[in-house]
Design an enzyme around this catalytic site. Structure first.
Site, PDB file in Angstrom:
ATOM      1  N   GLU A 121      -3.237   7.283   2.854  1.00 36.99           N
ATOM      2  CA  GLU A 121      -4.027   6.733   3.955  1.00 36.99           C
ATOM      3  C   GLU A 121      -5.331   6.254   3.323  1.00 36.99           C
ATOM      4  O   GLU A 121      -6.192   7.061   2.974  1.00 36.99           O
ATOM      5  CB  GLU A 121      -4.298   7.795   5.026  1.00 36.99           C
ATOM      6  CG  GLU A 121      -5.075   7.236   6.201  1.00 36.99           C
ATOM      7  CD  GLU A 121      -5.520   8.316   7.174  1.00 36.99           C
ATOM      8  OE1 GLU A 121      -5.958   7.946   8.277  1.00 36.99           O
ATOM      9  OE2 GLU A 121      -5.462   9.511   6.839  1.00 36.99           O
ATOM     10  N   CYS A 138     -12.260   5.894   9.917  1.00 36.51           N
ATOM     11  CA  CYS A 138     -11.396   4.788   9.495  1.00 36.51           C
ATOM     12  C   CYS A 138     -11.338   3.666  10.531  1.00 36.51           C
ATOM     13  O   CYS A 138     -10.992   2.539  10.205  1.00 36.51           O
ATOM     14  CB  CYS A 138      -9.991   5.308   9.197  1.00 36.51           C
ATOM     15  SG  CYS A 138      -9.210   6.139  10.584  1.00 36.51           S
ATOM     16  N   ASN A 186     -14.784  13.295   5.918  1.00 35.14           N
ATOM     17  CA  ASN A 186     -15.248  12.826   7.231  1.00 35.14           C
ATOM     18  C   ASN A 186     -14.686  13.649   8.386  1.00 35.14           C
ATOM     19  O   ASN A 186     -15.337  13.830   9.405  1.00 35.14           O
ATOM     20  CB  ASN A 186     -14.970  11.333   7.419  1.00 35.14           C
ATOM     21  CG  ASN A 186     -13.505  10.973   7.282  1.00 35.14           C
ATOM     22  OD1 ASN A 186     -12.705  11.743   6.748  1.00 35.14           O
ATOM     23  ND2 ASN A 186     -13.149   9.791   7.749  1.00 35.14           N
TER      24      ASN A 186
END
Length: 322
Positions: free
Chosen positions: A244, A278, A145
Site C-alpha cells: 500500500e 492516504c 500515521n
C-alpha cells in the site's frame, strides 16, 4: 521488543527515543534491534507456525475476540499513548482504537469462512478439491500515521488465517506498537505467534526480513520508493507481497458543484490527521467560474481550525509527526 512470548532488549543493548511531536520532549526509549534480533523473531514465528496453523479457525478466532475485548476495555489508555506519541487529537485517537479493534473482530469471523471449492473433472469418477492453507511467517511493516489500526489491519487477517507474524512498526511510533502487543500478550497467544521488533533505522531490519527464506509473505504500507525496493527483493525469492504505497490525489471541483459543499469536503480530507493520510488531496483543480466562492468558503473554514497539542479538546489539528 516482544519475541517468542517474552519482552526482551536488543542483543546490543542499544535503545532509541520516542518523542512527543507537540513538544519535542522524550516520552520513553525502546530497544533498537539488530539484524540478529530480527532473525530471532523470524525463527520464533517459524517455530510457532506448525502449532498455530493446526488450530481450528474457531480456536484462532477466540484469541482475536479476546484481543478485541481487551482493546476496547483499554481504549482510553491506548488513545492517550497515540496522542502523546503520534500527535493526533485525543478524539481522533479514540476513533482509531475502535477502528483498529474492529479489524480483530471482523477477521475473527472471516477466519471461519476461508472456504475451499470443488472443481469439475473430465472424468466421471474423479473430483478435485481445493483447500486454502496459511502461507507461513508474515512480516508486517507499518506506518506512523495510523500506528495502532495499521497493525491490527495487517496482523488480524494473518493470525486468523493461521500464519504467524513479525511486526516492524514505524520508528516514530514504537510505543503505540508496544501498547498493541501488550494486548496480544494479555490475550495469551502461544509464544512466537506474534512478534514485535523496533528499530530506529528500518533498513537493516527490512533487509533481514527480505533475506530470510522463512518469511513467506511481506505486507508493507509506506512510500512508493521503499515499496519498489521491497517488491524487487521479494521477487528474487518469490515471496508473496502486499503493498500500500503513496499516491498523488487530485481534488476536482467541477462547474456544476456546490462550492460550499466542495470546500467543506476538502477541509475534511485535506486536514484529516494533519494531512498525514492516504486520502488527503495533494492538488486542487477548481473550475474558473467556481474559484471565488470556493476559495472564500475554504478560507473561512480553515480559519476556524485550531492547531496544537492533541490533549487540548479545542484543537482540531495536531502536530506533524516530525
Amino acid at each position: 521488543m516482544y519475541i517468542d512470548g517474552k519482552w526482551v532488549e536488543s542483543e546490543t543493548g542499544d535503545r532509541f527515543a520516542s518523542l512527543n511531536p507537540a513538544s519535542g520532549v522524550i516520552i520513553d526509549e525502546v530497544p533498537d534491534c539488530s539484524a540478529s534480533d530480527t532473525d530471532k523473531a523470524i525463527q520464533a514465528a517459524s517455530s510457532a507456525f506448525a502449532g498455530w496453523s493446526a488450530l481450528t479457525a474457531y480456536q484462532r478466532a477466540d484469541f482475536l475476540y479476546e484481543c478485541h475485548s481487551l482493546m476496547l476495555s483499554n481504549l482510553e489508555r491506548l488513545a492517550e499513548v497515540m496522542t502523546e506519541e503520534q500527535g493526533k487529537p485525543l478524539r481522533a485517537a479514540r476513533n482509531e482504537v475502535k477502528y483498529g479493534a474492529d479489524f480483530l473482530q471482523w477477521f475473527a469471523e472471516e477466519a471461519k469462512r476461508v472456504y475451499g471449492r470443488t472443481i469439475p473433472s473430465v472424468r466421471a469418477d474423479q473430483r478435485f478439491m481445493t483447500l486454502r492453507q496459511p502461507v507461513g511467517v508474515v512480516a508486517a511493516i507499518t506506518p506512523w500515521n495510523y500506528p495502532i489500526s495499521m497493525i491490527t489491519r495487517k496482523a488480524a487477517p494473518a493470525l486468523a488465517a493461521g500464519c504467524t507474524i513479525v511486526v516492524k512498526p514505524a520508528e516514530a511510533t514504537p510505543l503505540c506498537a508496544k501498547a498493541v502487543f501488550e494486548i496480544f500478550d494479555k490475550a495469551g497467544f502461544p509464544p512466537g505467534v506474534a512478534n514485535l521488533v523496533t528499530a530506529e533505522d528500518p533498513e537493516p531490519v527490512g533487509a533481514a526480513l527480505m533475506a530470510n527464506q522463512a518469511v513467506k509473505k511481506l505486507t508493507f504500507t509506506g512510500s512508493t520508493e521503499v515499496g519498489r525496493f521491497l517488491a524487487r527483493e521479494a521477487g528474487y525469492q518469490l515471496k508473496r507481497i502486499s503493498l500500500e504505497l503513496g499516491g498523488h490525489a487530485p481534488y476536482i471541483v467541477c462547474r456544476d458543484a456546490d462550492p460550499v459543499h466542495a470546500a467543506k469536503g476538502l477541509v475534511l480530507v485535506k486536514f484529516l490527521n494533519t494531512g498525514q493520510a492516504c486520502i488527503s488531496p495533494n492538488r486542487i483543480y477548481v473550475h474558473e467560474d467556481m474559484v471565488e466562492p470556493f476559495v472564500g468558503e475554504l478560507k473561512k473554514r480553515v480559519e476556524l481550525l485550531k492547531a496544537g497539542s492533541g490533549f487540548d479538546s479545542t484543537v482540531k489539528i495536531g502536530p506533524l509527526v516530525n
